[in-house]
Design a protein around this motif. Structure first.
Motif, PDB file in Angstrom:
ATOM      1  N   TYR A  23       0.846  -1.191   0.000  1.00 36.31           N
ATOM      2  CA  TYR A  23       0.000   0.000   0.000  1.00 36.31           C
ATOM      3  C   TYR A  23       0.880   1.238   0.000  1.00 36.31           C
ATOM      4  O   TYR A  23       1.993   1.213   0.515  1.00 36.31           O
ATOM      5  N   ILE A  24       0.331   2.325  -0.538  1.00 38.87           N
ATOM      6  CA  ILE A  24       0.949   3.642  -0.405  1.00 38.87           C
ATOM      7  C   ILE A  24      -0.049   4.509   0.348  1.00 38.87           C
ATOM      8  O   ILE A  24      -1.219   4.604  -0.031  1.00 38.87           O
ATOM      9  N   GLU A  25       0.407   5.125   1.434  1.00 34.91           N
ATOM     10  CA  GLU A  25      -0.448   5.997   2.235  1.00 34.91           C
ATOM     11  C   GLU A  25      -0.469   7.380   1.598  1.00 34.91           C
ATOM     12  O   GLU A  25       0.565   7.907   1.193  1.00 34.91           O
ATOM     13  N   VAL A  26      -1.661   7.945   1.501  1.00 35.01           N
ATOM     14  CA  VAL A  26      -1.848   9.266   0.909  1.00 35.01           C
ATOM     15  C   VAL A  26      -2.839  10.048   1.761  1.00 35.01           C
ATOM     16  O   VAL A  26      -3.789   9.478   2.307  1.00 35.01           O
ATOM     17  N   ASP A  27      -2.597  11.342   1.895  1.00 32.15           N
ATOM     18  CA  ASP A  27      -3.472  12.222   2.668  1.00 32.15           C
ATOM     19  C   ASP A  27      -4.312  13.044   1.709  1.00 32.15           C
ATOM     20  O   ASP A  27      -3.798  13.578   0.724  1.00 32.15           O
ATOM     21  N   VAL A  28      -5.608  13.147   2.000  1.00 29.46           N
ATOM     22  CA  VAL A  28      -6.485  13.959   1.159  1.00 29.46           C
ATOM     23  C   VAL A  28      -7.241  14.978   2.004  1.00 29.46           C
ATOM     24  O   VAL A  28      -7.555  14.730   3.166  1.00 29.46           O
TER      25      VAL A  28
END
Length: 179
Positions: A23-28
């Protein structure tokens, strides 16, 4: 991985996805025009020099702004463009939804987010997590097919049980007792 582009950018997604992580963690974050932008900070100052919050600008305005960090620079990107790249390249995402303020109504935010991305997130086996348990409960209630988790930012004796498929623990507070 820390030096592969500006954090939370399409640039760093492309570089990191080549390493084939699970997984790649991303902030939105939510924008003024009810869109979602890829951004960690609640203010653009540190990456762009502009004293501006994402919710104070439209997505179109934000996408014109250049971010700079760790010797790299790139434009701010929409979550839609970011997610499309990940999905087209078989990269799973761990999406952290940031809420601008405690007073923000997470019910409307979760409704908009799920209407735009819910089916695709389920289809691609992505995960969602947040520091806001109310938001996580709202998402889980609206779409129980999505895997959702609560981010625990401090060591605690008890964990919230309702509506979570998993927990994310801040590394700085992780210890043997909590495990």
């Amino acid at each position: 991985n820390g030096n592969n582009g500006v954090p939370n950018s399409l640039q760093s997604l492309k570089s990191t996805s080549r390493l084939k992580p699970n997984y790649i963690e991303v902030d939105v974050r939510y924008t003024k025009d009810h869109q979602f932008v890829v951004m960690h900070d609640d203010n653009l100052k540190s990456l762009t020099g502009k004293n501006l919050k994402p919710e104070q600008a439209t997505l179109e305005q934000l996408e014109k702004i250049t971010m700079k960090a760790v010797g790299h620079q790139t434009k701010i990107t929409s979550f839609q463009k970011y997610a499309n790249y990940a999905w087209n390249h078989g990269q799973k995402l761990l999406v952290e939804i940031k809420i601008p303020s405690i007073s923000q109504k997470y019910e409307s935010l979760s409704k908009v987010f799920l209407s735009k991305y819910g089916k695709s997130l389920v289809k691609h086996h992505d995960l969602i997590h947040s520091l806001n348990q109310g938001l996580i409960n709202s998402i889980h209630k609206k779409d129980p097919n999505l895997k959702v988790g609560f981010i625990i930012s401090y060591n605690t004796e008890s964990l919230p049980h309702k509506g979570n498929n998993f927990y994310t623990i801040e590394y700085s507070t992780l210890d043997n007792e909590l495990v």
